[in-house]
Motif scaffolding. Structure first.
Motif, mmCIF file in Angstrom:
data_model
loop_
_atom_site.group_PDB
_atom_site.id
_atom_site.type_symbol
_atom_site.label_atom_id
_atom_site.label_comp_id
_atom_site.label_asym_id
_atom_site.label_seq_id
_atom_site.Cartn_x
_atom_site.Cartn_y
_atom_site.Cartn_z
ATOM 1 N N SER A 33 81.498 72.016 40.815
ATOM 2 C CA SER A 33 82.052 73.366 40.630
ATOM 3 C C SER A 33 81.190 74.107 39.609
ATOM 4 N N ASN A 67 91.745 77.396 48.251
ATOM 5 C CA ASN A 67 91.622 76.670 46.975
ATOM 6 C C ASN A 67 92.519 77.183 45.860
ATOM 7 N N LEU A 91 96.929 71.057 44.270
ATOM 8 C CA LEU A 91 95.658 71.560 44.796
ATOM 9 C C LEU A 91 94.503 70.670 44.370
ATOM 10 N N LEU A 151 92.127 68.578 46.791
ATOM 11 C CA LEU A 151 90.673 68.780 46.855
ATOM 12 C C LEU A 151 89.949 67.442 46.679
ATOM 13 N N HIS A 181 96.422 72.333 52.052
ATOM 14 C CA HIS A 181 96.981 73.207 51.015
ATOM 15 C C HIS A 181 98.427 72.823 50.738
#
Ligand code: FES
Ligand code: FE2
Length: 375
Positions: free
Chosen positions: A35, A222, A347, A351, A363
Motif C-alpha cells: 500500500s 476497499n 475489510l 483483503l 466486502h
C-alpha cells in the motif's frame, strides 16, 4: 498557499506494548503491506538533503535527485547495514559513509565499490540497496511499502490524491503522532461517539448538544462511505458555510484501506476537501497526517488553530488510552457506534484473505446500512 507545521510529537512517551490492535493478527504486526503511505512532507527533501522516516518498522532514507525526483531507499547499506543516511548524496547517488559504496538513488543499484581492483570479478551492478516506489502528491512523499522479500505488483496502483474542485485553493497540512498501534489510531479516527466528550470546544459544540443521529452508509471499493448528507446542524463551520453561500451544504465521508479517511463538503461554489491518514510507524507508534484544501475566503492562519486543537484533543486522549493498553485489557466494539470499526477490521481481514487465496475480496457489507447513535 502551503505552510508547514512541525507536528506534535509523542516520541518521548514510553512505548506502548504491542497488546492492542495487533493481537487480531497473531504472528505478524498487523500492518497492511503493498500500500501507499505518506512518509514525509515534500518540503523535508530540499536540495541534496537526505531525510529519514520509518514506515511499518522499515527505516527509510529519502531525498530528491537533481532532476527533482523523490526517492526512498531502505536506510541500511546492503554491505554492513549502517544507515545510508549517514553517507553523502551528490544529487544522483547515495554514498555509504563506511566503505564508500555508491547506490543510484532511484533504483538502489550499486554503481561503485571503491575497494575493488582490476583483479576483482564482482558484478557491482548486481548489488542493490533496498528501495521503494516513491511519488509526491498533495505536498507529501508517498512510499509504496512492499513486504520485504516480495515483488512489486504490476501495474503498481496509483498513489492517492486529494480531490479539489477549483483551480485555485488554499491547502494546509498538520500531523501528530499517537503512541499506539495503527488499528487503534484508525478506529479512533472513525469513532463518532467521542466527539461530545473529547472535542468540547466553544467553536465546535458543547457536550449538551449530544443528540440521536441516523447515518446512511454504503460499501465502496476497499472501504465504506457515509452517504452524501447534510451535516449536523449543531456545528459552527457548517452554519458558517450555509451563511456564506445561502445554499445547502452536503458532506461525503469515505474510509478506504489501508488508512484513508476523506471528507468532502460542498455548498454552492465553495468546497472543503480534507484527508486524514493514520500511518503505521512502528507497532507501538502511528502518525496522523491531515491535509485540508478549500476555496472558502478564510485564511489558513485562521483554520489551522482549529484543526490543531482537534488533533491535539485526539492525541491527548490516545496518549491516555495507550497507558491502559499497556496491560493488555479486554476491549469491546459495540453496535452501532463502533460498527465502522468492525467494518475496518473486517475489510482488513478480507483483503489479507484475498491476497492469501488470490480470490476476489469479499466486502463485509452487502449493501447500504443505516446506523444510529447519539453524539
Ligand atoms: S557498510 Fe556501506 S559500504 Fe560498507
Ligand atoms: Fe476526534
Amino acid at each position: 498557499m502551503n505552510d508547514s507545521f512541525s507536528g506534535v510529537a509523542v516520541s518521548s512517551i514510553a512505548a506502548a506494548s504491542d497488546a492492542d490492535g495487533s493481537r487480531n493478527f497473531a504472528g505478524d504486526l498487523g500492518f497492511l503491506w503493498d500500500s501507499w503511505y505518506p512518509a514525509i512532507r515534500s518540503t523535508a527533501i530540499r536540495g541534496r538533503r537526505l531525510a529519514t522516516a520509518m514506515l511499518l518498522e522499515i527505516p527509510l532514507v529519502l531525498g530528491r535527485t537533481d532532476e527533482g525526483k523523490a526517492f526512498a531507499m531502505r536506510d541500511s547499506c546492503p554491505h554492513r547495514g549502517i544507515p545510508l543516511s549517514y553517507g553523502r548524496f551528490d544529487g544522483k547517488a547515495v554514498e555509504c559513509g563506511y566503505h564508500g559504496w555508491k547506490f543510484e538513488a532511484c533504483t538502489g543499484r550499486c554503481v561503485e565499490i571503491p575497494s575493488l581492483t582490476s583483479q576483482d570479478k564482482l558484478k557491482v551492478e548486481r548489488i542493490f540497496a533496498g528501495h521503494f516506489p516513491c511519488e509526491e502528491r498533495d505536498g507529501y512523499v508517498w512510499v509504496y511499502m512492499t513486504q520485504p522479500g516480495t515483488r512489486l505488483p504490476d501495474p503498481l496502483p496509483a498513489a492517492p490524491v486529494l480531490s479539489v474542485f477549483s483551480e485555485s485553493y488554499k491547502i494546509t497540512h498538520l500531523d501528530c503522532e499517537l503512541p499506539s498501534h495503527v488499528d487503534q489510531g484508525i478506529i479512533g479516527l472513525m469513532d463518532p461517539a467521542h466527539g461530545p466528550f473529547v472535542h468540547k470546544s466553544w467553536f465546535w459544540r458543547s457536550p449538551h448538544s449530544i443528540h440521536a443521529k441516523e447515518k446512511q452508509f454504503e460499501p465502496i471499493a476497499n472501504g465504506f462511505r457515509m452517504s452524501t448528507h447534510t451535516p449536523s446542524a449543531n456545528s459552527a463551520p457548517y452554519k458558517l458555510l450555509k451563511l456564506m453561500t445561502g445554499e445547502g451544504v452536503s458532506t461525503t465521508i469515505d474510509f478506504v484501506l489501508p488508512n484513508l479517511r476523506t471528507e468532502i463538503t460542498r455548498s454552492g461554489k465553495l468546497w472543503l476537501s480534507s484527508r486524514a491518514t493514520v500511518t503505521p510507524v512502528r507497532r507501538d507508534l502511528c502518525r496522523i497526517d491531515f491535509v485540508a484544501a478549500y476555496n472558502l475566503p478564510i485564511p489558513v492562519t485562521i483554520v489551522r488553530p482549529f484543526a490543531k486543537t482537534f488533533l491535539r484533543q485526539d492525541q491527548e486522549t490516545m496518549i491516555q488510552q495507550a497507558e491502559g493498553l499497556k496491560y493488555n485489557p479486554r476491549l469491546m466494539l459495540i453496535d452501532d457506534a463502533d460498527r465502522q470499526a468492525k467494518w475496518y477490521f473486517a475489510l482488513k481481514a478480507s483483503l489479507l484473505e484475498s491476497r492469501r487465496t488470490g480470490e476476489a475480496m469479499v466486502h463485509p457489507m452487502s449493501g447500504p446500512v443505516t446506523l444510529h447513535w447519539r453524539s
